[in-house]
Design a protein around this motif. Structure first.
Motif, PDB file in Angstrom:
ATOM      1  N   TRP A 416       0.729  -1.341   0.017  1.00  0.00           N
ATOM      2  CA  TRP A 416       0.055   0.161  -0.135  1.00  0.00           C
ATOM      3  C   TRP A 416       0.822   1.066  -0.016  1.00  0.00           C
ATOM      4  O   TRP A 416       0.585   2.224   0.626  1.00  0.00           O
ATOM      5  CB  TRP A 416      -0.979  -0.170   1.168  1.00  0.00           C
ATOM      6  CG  TRP A 416      -0.461  -0.147   2.508  1.00  0.00           C
ATOM      7  CD1 TRP A 416       0.057   0.705   3.561  1.00  0.00           C
ATOM      8  CD2 TRP A 416      -0.171  -1.803   3.137  1.00  0.00           C
ATOM      9  NE1 TRP A 416       0.561   0.088   4.641  1.00  0.00           N
ATOM     10  CE2 TRP A 416       0.359  -1.345   4.227  1.00  0.00           C
ATOM     11  CE3 TRP A 416      -0.465  -2.759   2.595  1.00  0.00           C
ATOM     12  CZ2 TRP A 416       0.846  -2.255   5.267  1.00  0.00           C
ATOM     13  CZ3 TRP A 416      -0.306  -3.948   3.623  1.00  0.00           C
ATOM     14  CH2 TRP A 416       0.506  -3.643   4.943  1.00  0.00           C
ATOM     15  N   PRO A 418       1.821   3.311  -2.749  1.00  0.00           N
ATOM     16  CA  PRO A 418       1.551   3.767  -4.350  1.00  0.00           C
ATOM     17  C   PRO A 418       2.775   4.461  -5.034  1.00  0.00           C
ATOM     18  O   PRO A 418       2.928   4.166  -6.052  1.00  0.00           O
ATOM     19  CB  PRO A 418       0.432   4.831  -4.365  1.00  0.00           C
ATOM     20  CG  PRO A 418       0.329   5.562  -2.587  1.00  0.00           C
ATOM     21  CD  PRO A 418       1.088   4.273  -1.905  1.00  0.00           C
ATOM     22  N   TYR A 421       4.029   1.545  -7.102  1.00  0.00           N
ATOM     23  CA  TYR A 421       3.366   1.052  -8.002  1.00  0.00           C
ATOM     24  C   TYR A 421       3.922   0.852  -9.339  1.00  0.00           C
ATOM     25  O   TYR A 421       4.050   0.101 -10.069  1.00  0.00           O
ATOM     26  CB  TYR A 421       1.982   1.463  -8.143  1.00  0.00           C
ATOM     27  CG  TYR A 421       1.007   1.299  -6.896  1.00  0.00           C
ATOM     28  CD1 TYR A 421       1.157   0.026  -6.010  1.00  0.00           C
ATOM     29  CD2 TYR A 421      -0.113   2.026  -6.814  1.00  0.00           C
ATOM     30  CE1 TYR A 421       0.336  -0.124  -5.163  1.00  0.00           C
ATOM     31  CE2 TYR A 421      -1.226   1.580  -5.795  1.00  0.00           C
ATOM     32  CZ  TYR A 421      -0.903   0.591  -4.866  1.00  0.00           C
ATOM     33  OH  TYR A 421      -1.577   0.315  -3.847  1.00  0.00           O
ATOM     34  N   LEU A 435      -1.383   6.742  -9.987  1.00  0.00           N
ATOM     35  CA  LEU A 435      -1.193   6.487  -8.674  1.00  0.00           C
ATOM     36  C   LEU A 435      -1.472   7.742  -7.816  1.00  0.00           C
ATOM     37  O   LEU A 435      -1.019   8.732  -8.169  1.00  0.00           O
ATOM     38  CB  LEU A 435       0.033   5.623  -8.508  1.00  0.00           C
ATOM     39  CG  LEU A 435       1.379   6.570  -8.812  1.00  0.00           C
ATOM     40  CD1 LEU A 435       2.108   7.294  -7.907  1.00  0.00           C
ATOM     41  CD2 LEU A 435       2.332   5.491  -9.618  1.00  0.00           C
ATOM     42  N   SER A 486      -4.741   5.136  -0.267  1.00  0.00           N
ATOM     43  CA  SER A 486      -3.762   4.799  -1.423  1.00  0.00           C
ATOM     44  C   SER A 486      -4.759   4.230  -2.628  1.00  0.00           C
ATOM     45  O   SER A 486      -5.612   3.660  -2.594  1.00  0.00           O
ATOM     46  CB  SER A 486      -2.941   3.734  -1.292  1.00  0.00           C
ATOM     47  OG  SER A 486      -1.930   4.315  -0.037  1.00  0.00           O
ATOM     48  N   TYR A 487      -4.421   4.722  -3.791  1.00  0.00           N
ATOM     49  CA  TYR A 487      -5.045   4.372  -5.174  1.00  0.00           C
ATOM     50  C   TYR A 487      -4.096   4.164  -6.298  1.00  0.00           C
ATOM     51  O   TYR A 487      -2.866   4.402  -6.247  1.00  0.00           O
ATOM     52  CB  TYR A 487      -6.058   5.236  -5.383  1.00  0.00           C
ATOM     53  CG  TYR A 487      -5.646   6.486  -5.950  1.00  0.00           C
ATOM     54  CD1 TYR A 487      -5.770   7.595  -5.197  1.00  0.00           C
ATOM     55  CD2 TYR A 487      -5.524   6.729  -7.299  1.00  0.00           C
ATOM     56  CE1 TYR A 487      -5.529   8.853  -5.298  1.00  0.00           C
ATOM     57  CE2 TYR A 487      -4.968   8.007  -7.700  1.00  0.00           C
ATOM     58  CZ  TYR A 487      -4.992   9.032  -6.805  1.00  0.00           C
ATOM     59  OH  TYR A 487      -4.547  10.177  -7.270  1.00  0.00           O
ATOM     60  N   GLY A 488      -4.467   3.360  -7.206  1.00  0.00           N
ATOM     61  CA  GLY A 488      -3.697   3.183  -8.701  1.00  0.00           C
ATOM     62  C   GLY A 488      -4.640   3.015  -9.645  1.00  0.00           C
ATOM     63  O   GLY A 488      -5.856   2.585  -9.607  1.00  0.00           O
ATOM     64  N   GLY A 529      -2.332  -4.515  -4.832  1.00  0.00           N
ATOM     65  CA  GLY A 529      -2.189  -3.039  -4.563  1.00  0.00           C
ATOM     66  C   GLY A 529      -3.448  -2.768  -3.586  1.00  0.00           C
ATOM     67  O   GLY A 529      -4.495  -3.403  -3.854  1.00  0.00           O
TER      68      GLY A 529
END
Lengths: 561, 204
Positions: A416, A418, A421, A435, A486-488, A529
């Protein structure tokens, strides 16, 4: 006009670029604008100095704001105290546990212990009065005058009741064990003095051993063949012989304050077990091989052979932990034996003293039956990777120090952070698009409820229980690090299981199957992720932990294939 | 606008600090927590002057106190405790910034961060003998904050002490966000000028 206008524009860009208190993302500068500002900074030393001075003041003001909210520093000091507790400063702890052990021991042994003590007093000429007192029962009487060679105080003379423990006669401590091997840095602690440890040294009752550093170890051997090996940053204190209930004499006792202790305990006399106490638990053994590891908030017992009785300090029923089992004892943990680990998880973190969030992750991994090895961000340690079934990378592990060694690692990864990533090929490189980290509501939208990563959940799921906004605060909640998620935006071959509410392109739980094309390379093993960020493991709901477990289990399934 | 108290300055605090220090040296963690409470403000403010990321500042500050607690035996009292702590803080911040520099060179060449990173590091590397100067700057800043006119003080307080977003402040003031950002930039410039003037007066 042009020069002034140019300067104004750069300042405007700068003011938009800066992050402020509670901001989680850079305010919007387009790439072209950022390049423009960066180029101006590169070309103009005066501008660099000016803006850096502004940033310095900006940061100082933001810090003053945080400090102002904690005017007495209490919250910060409390956080510090928790971290120090995790460091296990041994001395106050030893005395506290020692008192507790003595009190519990006395309570358990009850009248028989008092009789034993009385018999001991018979052997002491100066304790004649105590014998008389015991023979007569608990009647008011004067305490013995000559035990310590000093006249009793008027207060003591007047005090009725049983003699205090202090009337036990001083004796020369017996030899409890010998050091048979020392590696790295180790100290013997005896009568409040420390001296370098060396093979052959005798350890008397009450003595202890401290090992310093990851490669250090000290091996202790007892006369009956019992061997204890203390490893790493460890403290084993208060070595003692326990009064035996059985005719064969004494058992053993020690306090494992911190570190890892490998034990091979010879069969102990019936009724006189070896008892090893840690900050969290008491392990009672009649003869077996096991490992006890004291960590920040829990003690872990791994039994290689035989059986032990493990009891949580402070109450609760003991459990028996046998071979091929382990148990964890600590605050908030249910004491129960667990079948042997499903493998080893390498947990990569940013700080040698685990944050509370990383500590929770570690405990959760252990509850899943994994042996957890913690490593700091940096190149992957080959020894730890050799038998790792899964690598778990926390966002506290800064991407800058993690190195590139994980990119092609043929071990499942769950992470986690990002900022990794793109480096790992899980997304493209653009921050804020491919990301990023942003303020969330704690909710996720499950897009693929049939996938194992969905943990059987569907629809909108509250994964993080965010704290309510401060009292009196109206409107939308402030942006706070607790709320960061977090994101992707992974590639087309990723399995997107959950997304950000209202932002379907932001994947918050996604995985790549082994061999699936990622960005620039096929997945060397499963990759997952997750939506977490630095602090969110402290706030996960039950559903949030289910999703976490599902991510680990899915990753492990790859390793087992 | 009164700022938060950053360090123990009064003589009674100094005596209290000495007592806490003596107890801490005997392994009393609770006493050391008292020292943490006394000095956390100055340590956090010092780190924040070098690193603007709030989450990193507080984590590093915790690391500073943990490091100090572990090696309290090495503190001989040659310098005030606060200065010793700031020395540790400087070291921790340097380590962090060096890592940042490597990361940015690898990941974000050509970005604003990458352009500023060597300067941030250079500033701190050149700061070895300037810890007490930094203390004076922060004290001067607090004085300057108190001297701000109410409207300016309110904007600084909203943004930094109440952590309100630029959008919130702009809405309340009926201004554009860009205008609020620029106002804050100008206020910071004015504060810097004020700090420099105060320090120059003190020096004179």
């Amino acid at each position: 006009v042009s020069e002034r206008g140019g300067r104004d524009r750069l300042e405007a860009l700068w003011s938009r670029w800066q992050r402020g208190p509670g901001d989680d993302e850079r305010p919007g500068l387009s790439r072209a604008e950022e390049h423009e500002l960066a180029a101006a900074l590169a070309a103009d030393a005066g501008l660099r100095a000016e803006l850096l001075a502004d940033e310095r003041l900006h940061g100082t003001l933001a810090a003053l704001g945080r400090i102002r909210q904690d005017a007495d520093g209490e919250a910060f000091a409390r956080q510090f105290a928790k971290r120090v507790a995790a460091e296990r400063n041994p001395e106050p702890f030893v005395s506290a546990v020692d008192r507790r052990v003595r009190a519990e021991e006395a309570a358990r042994r009850g009248a028989r212990a008092r009789v034993s003590r009385a018999l001991a007093f018979v052997l002491l000429p100066a304790a004649g009065f105590a014998l008389a007192w015991l023979a007569r029962g608990p009647q008011p009487a004067s305490p013995p005058a000559a035990v310590s060679g000093a006249a009793p105080s008027p207060r003591a003379r007047a005090a009725p009741g049983p003699p205090a423990v202090a009337v036990r006669a001083p004796r020369v401590p017996a030899v409890a064990a010998r050091l048979t091997a020392v590696a790295g840095s180790a100290l013997v602690i005896e009568q409040a003095r420390r001296q370098p440890a060396g093979a052959g040294m005798r350890l008397h009752e009450g003595a202890g051993v401290m090992t310093v550093g990851p490669g250090s170890a000290a091996t202790l051997a007892f006369a009956d063949g019992t061997v204890l090996e203390l490893e790493g940053d460890g403290v084993l204190a208060q070595l003692a012989e326990l009064p035996g209930d059985g005719p064969a004499g004494a058992g053993k006792a020690a306090l494992l304050v911190r570190g890892r202790l490998r034990a091979n305990v010879a069969p102990q006399p019936p009724g006189s077990p070896a008892v090893i106490t840690t900050p969290h638990a008491e392990a009672t053994v009649l003869g077996t091989r096991f490992t006890l590891a004291v960590e920040a908030r829990a003690t872990r017992l791994d039994v290689q052979e035989g059986k032990l009785r493990l009891r949580k300090l402070g109450g609760g029923d003991p459990v028996t932990v046998g071979g091929a089992e382990y148990a964890l004892v600590g605050e908030g943990l249910d004491l129960a034996p667990v079948a042997k680990p499903r493998g080893t998880a390498l947990l990569v973190v940013g700080y040698s003293s685990l944050t509370s969030a990383d500590e929770r992750v570690k405990r959760r991994l252990e509850r899943l039956g994994l042996e957890v090895r913690v490593t700091l961000a940096g190149p992957p340690p080959p020894d730890d990777l050799r038998d790792a079934a899964v690598v778990v990378i926390s966002s506290t592990a800064s991407a800058d120090t993690l190195g590139i060694g994980y990119r092609e690692l043929a071990v499942p990864l769950v992470l986690w952070e990002p900022n990794l990533y793109d480096e790992l090929g899980m997304t493209g490189p653009e921050r804020g698009a491919d990301l990023g980290v942003a303020t969330g509501t704690g909710e996720l939208v499950i897009k693929d409820p049939a996938h194992a990563l969905a943990a059987g959940l569907g629809g909108s799921v509250a994964a993080v229980a965010l704290p309510p906004p401060p009292a009196g605060e109206a409107g939308p909640p402030r942006r706070q690090p607790d709320r960061w998620m977090s994101y992707g935006q992974p590639g087309a071959h990723a399995q997107v299981v959950a997304t950000w509410p209202g932002r379907p392109t932001r994947a918050v739980i996604f995985g790549y199957e082994r061999g699936a094309p990622m960005v620039g390379l096929p997945a060397p093993a499963r990759r997952v992720g997750l939506y977490l960020h630095n602090r969110s493991p402290n706030l996960l709901t039950e559903a949030g932990w289910r999703l976490f477990d599902a991510a680990i289990v899915w990753a492990l399934d790859d390793a087992r294939r | 606008m009164s700022g938060p108290r950053l360090s123990p300055a009064a003589s009674e605090d100094a005596e209290g600090e000495l007592r806490l220090l003596e107890r801490s040296r005997r392994g009393d963690a609770a006493a050391f927590s008292g020292l943490v409470a006394l000095h956390q403000g100055r340590v956090r403010a010092y780190i924040a002057g070098a690193i603007s990321r709030g989450d990193v500042v507080d984590d590093l500050a915790q690391e500073v106190f943990l490091g100090a607690f572990r090696k309290l035996d090495s503190y001989k009292g040659d310098a005030p405790l606060g200065v010793w702590l700031l020395g540790i803080a400087r070291h921790k911040a340097l380590m962090f910034l060096r890592g940042e520099l490597r990361r940015l060179a690898r990941e974000s060449a050509g970005s604003v961060e990458a352009a500023l990173a060597p300067l941030r590091l250079g500033l701190l590397e050149g700061d070895a003998g300037e810890i007490e100067q930094r203390e004076r700057e922060i004290a001067a800043l607090q004085g300057c904050l108190e001297g701000l006119p109410p409207g300016s003080a309110g904007m600084i307080a909203d943004r930094y002490f109440n952590a309100r977003s630029i959008a919130d402040i702009a809405r309340e003031l009926g201004k554009g966000e860009g205008a609020v950002r620029m106002s804050l930039l100008r206020l910071r410039q004015a504060l810097r000028a004020c700090v420099e003037a105060r320090l120059a007066r003190e020096g004179a």
